[in-house]
Scaffold this motif. Structure first.
Motif, short mmCIF file in Angstrom:
data_model
loop_
_atom_site.label_atom_id
_atom_site.label_comp_id
_atom_site.label_asym_id
_atom_site.label_seq_id
_atom_site.Cartn_x
_atom_site.Cartn_y
_atom_site.Cartn_z
N ALA A 50 14.54 -17.17 5.63
CA ALA A 50 13.45 -17.88 6.48
C ALA A 50 12.70 -18.76 5.62
CB ALA A 50 12.34 -16.66 7.02
N THR A 51 12.19 -19.85 6.23
CA THR A 51 11.56 -20.82 5.49
C THR A 51 10.18 -21.07 6.20
OG1 THR A 51 13.32 -22.01 5.22
CG2 THR A 51 11.56 -23.25 5.03
N ALA A 52 9.11 -20.97 5.31
CA ALA A 52 7.65 -21.24 5.72
C ALA A 52 7.41 -22.72 5.54
CB ALA A 52 6.82 -20.35 4.66
N GLU A 53 6.25 -23.11 6.51
CA GLU A 53 5.81 -24.67 6.27
C GLU A 53 5.30 -24.62 4.87
OE1 GLU A 53 2.98 -25.66 9.28
OE2 GLU A 53 4.53 -25.19 10.74
N ASN A 54 5.63 -25.57 3.83
CA ASN A 54 5.04 -26.04 2.69
C ASN A 54 5.84 -24.86 1.88
OD1 ASN A 54 3.92 -27.17 0.39
ND2 ASN A 54 2.01 -26.23 0.73
N ASP A 55 7.07 -24.44 2.05
CA ASP A 55 7.50 -23.24 1.27
C ASP A 55 7.52 -23.37 -0.07
OD1 ASP A 55 9.74 -20.92 2.68
OD2 ASP A 55 9.95 -21.55 0.49
N ILE A 56 7.65 -22.40 -1.00
CA ILE A 56 7.70 -22.74 -2.27
C ILE A 56 8.82 -23.07 -2.91
CG2 ILE A 56 8.31 -20.03 -2.68
CD1 ILE A 56 6.04 -22.16 -5.00
N PHE A 57 9.89 -22.76 -2.27
CA PHE A 57 11.32 -23.21 -2.20
C PHE A 57 11.59 -24.76 -2.74
CE2 PHE A 57 15.81 -24.40 -1.51
CZ PHE A 57 16.73 -23.41 -2.46
N PHE A 58 10.89 -25.41 -1.68
CA PHE A 58 10.81 -26.88 -1.76
C PHE A 58 9.71 -27.59 -2.58
CE2 PHE A 58 12.57 -25.56 2.19
CZ PHE A 58 13.91 -25.74 1.85
N ARG B 63 3.61 -21.73 -0.28
CA ARG B 63 3.84 -20.51 0.53
C ARG B 63 5.28 -19.94 -0.05
NH1 ARG B 63 1.88 -23.54 4.91
NH2 ARG B 63 -0.23 -22.30 5.73
N ALA B 64 5.03 -18.59 -0.26
CA ALA B 64 6.33 -17.78 -0.77
C ALA B 64 6.28 -16.68 0.17
CB ALA B 64 6.01 -17.08 -2.10
N LEU B 65 7.07 -16.79 1.13
CA LEU B 65 7.34 -15.65 2.21
C LEU B 65 7.82 -14.41 1.77
CD1 LEU B 65 8.88 -17.43 5.39
CD2 LEU B 65 6.37 -16.66 5.22
N THR C 99 0.83 -1.36 0.04
CA THR C 99 -0.12 -0.01 -0.18
C THR C 99 0.77 1.26 0.03
OG1 THR C 99 -0.14 -0.18 2.39
CG2 THR C 99 -2.11 -1.03 1.14
N ASP C 100 2.28 0.97 0.31
CA ASP C 100 3.29 2.27 0.18
C ASP C 100 3.56 2.46 -1.04
OD1 ASP C 100 4.75 -0.02 0.12
OD2 ASP C 100 6.03 0.71 1.71
N GLY C 101 3.26 1.50 -1.99
CA GLY C 101 3.79 1.81 -3.53
C GLY C 101 5.12 1.05 -3.93
N GLU C 102 5.70 0.48 -2.62
CA GLU C 102 6.87 -0.16 -2.87
C GLU C 102 6.75 -1.53 -3.19
OE1 GLU C 102 9.98 1.16 -2.55
OE2 GLU C 102 8.85 3.15 -2.44
N GLN C 103 7.84 -2.29 -3.91
CA GLN C 103 7.80 -3.76 -4.18
C GLN C 103 8.78 -4.37 -3.30
OE1 GLN C 103 8.98 -4.38 -8.37
NE2 GLN C 103 7.85 -6.28 -8.24
N TYR C 104 8.08 -5.50 -2.98
CA TYR C 104 8.96 -6.36 -2.03
C TYR C 104 9.04 -7.65 -2.49
CZ TYR C 104 7.92 -2.41 1.11
OH TYR C 104 7.81 -1.14 1.51
N LEU C 105 10.19 -8.38 -2.55
CA LEU C 105 10.71 -9.41 -3.11
C LEU C 105 10.83 -10.62 -2.35
CD1 LEU C 105 13.35 -7.96 -5.42
CD2 LEU C 105 11.04 -8.17 -5.84
N TRP C 106 10.17 -11.90 -2.85
CA TRP C 106 10.37 -13.13 -2.45
C TRP C 106 11.83 -13.40 -2.04
CZ3 TRP C 106 12.38 -17.60 -4.65
CH2 TRP C 106 12.32 -18.86 -3.79
#
Length: 196
Positions: free
Chosen positions: A145-153, A163-165, A132-139
């Motif tokens: 960090a690693t999420a459960e069921n992480d997209i990396f795996f 999940r892409a954290l 909402t601040d107009g900035e782009q945040y990258l995976w």
């Protein structure tokens, strides 16, 4: 053996004729104008990017896909996937790592099916959030960090709920999710999903 001296004499004779102007040189091939890399017309209402910032990484335009809508992207290099962004998860379950002070994790939830090729999804697509601040945040900035069921795996030909954290500052909410073809960009259009 007699052929070589004869051939050499013919080459020398032809060269002499060209030098004396008896045999005209072929006309020059006209140069074609350089075609722009992006054939899409420029929207006069949108400011153009400056020459010293050729690619800010930000997507152009508005959302082109709805939440939960499946799209197929072919990168033109031998890999294609059908996928959908199914949601945004606040405070997702994390297996390792923690957000930096003043930030929090959100997860982009993805379902996908391989159509063609061999590379895994996270190698082929850069996932990001426009806040909402107009900035782009990258995976890619949260690989610590690693999420459960992480997209990396997610290495299988299909997966659901991966999940892409992504780390967002406190007080910033997700507005758009952007998936960019790593090998197809800029010819392959970004998938931009409105998640508000």
């Amino acid at each position: 053996m007699a052929r070589r001296p004869l051939a050499a004499a013919l080459v020398l004779a032809a060269g002499a004729l060209v030098l004396t102007g008896c045999i005209p040189e072929p006309p020059a091939i006209p140069q074609s104008p350089v075609q722009p890399a992006d054939p899409q017309p420029t929207d006069p209402a949108q400011p153009s990017e400056s020459a010293d910032a050729p690619d800010s990484g930000a997507p152009s335009g508005d959302a082109n896909v709805g939440l939960g809508e499946t799209v197929t992207v072919d990168d033109g290099s031998g890999d294609a996937w059908s996928f959908a962004v199914t949601g945004i998860e606040e405070n997702p379950p994390v297996e390792s790592g923690s957000p930096e002070s003043g930030t929090r994790f959100v997860a982009v939830l993805l379902d996908a099916q391989r159509v063609e090729g061999t590379l895994d999804f996270s190698s082929l697509f850069d996932t990001s959030i426009i806040g909402t601040d107009g900035e782009q945040y990258l995976w890619g900035d949260t690989i610590f960090a690693t999420a459960e069921n992480d997209i990396f795996f997610a290495m299988d030909d299909s997966f659901s709920g991966a999940r892409a954290l992504i780390q967002l500052p406190d007080g910033v909410d997700p507005e758009l999710v952007v998936l960019r073809s790593v090998y197809g960009h800029p010819q392959v259009e970004d998938v931009v999903v409105d998640v508000r």
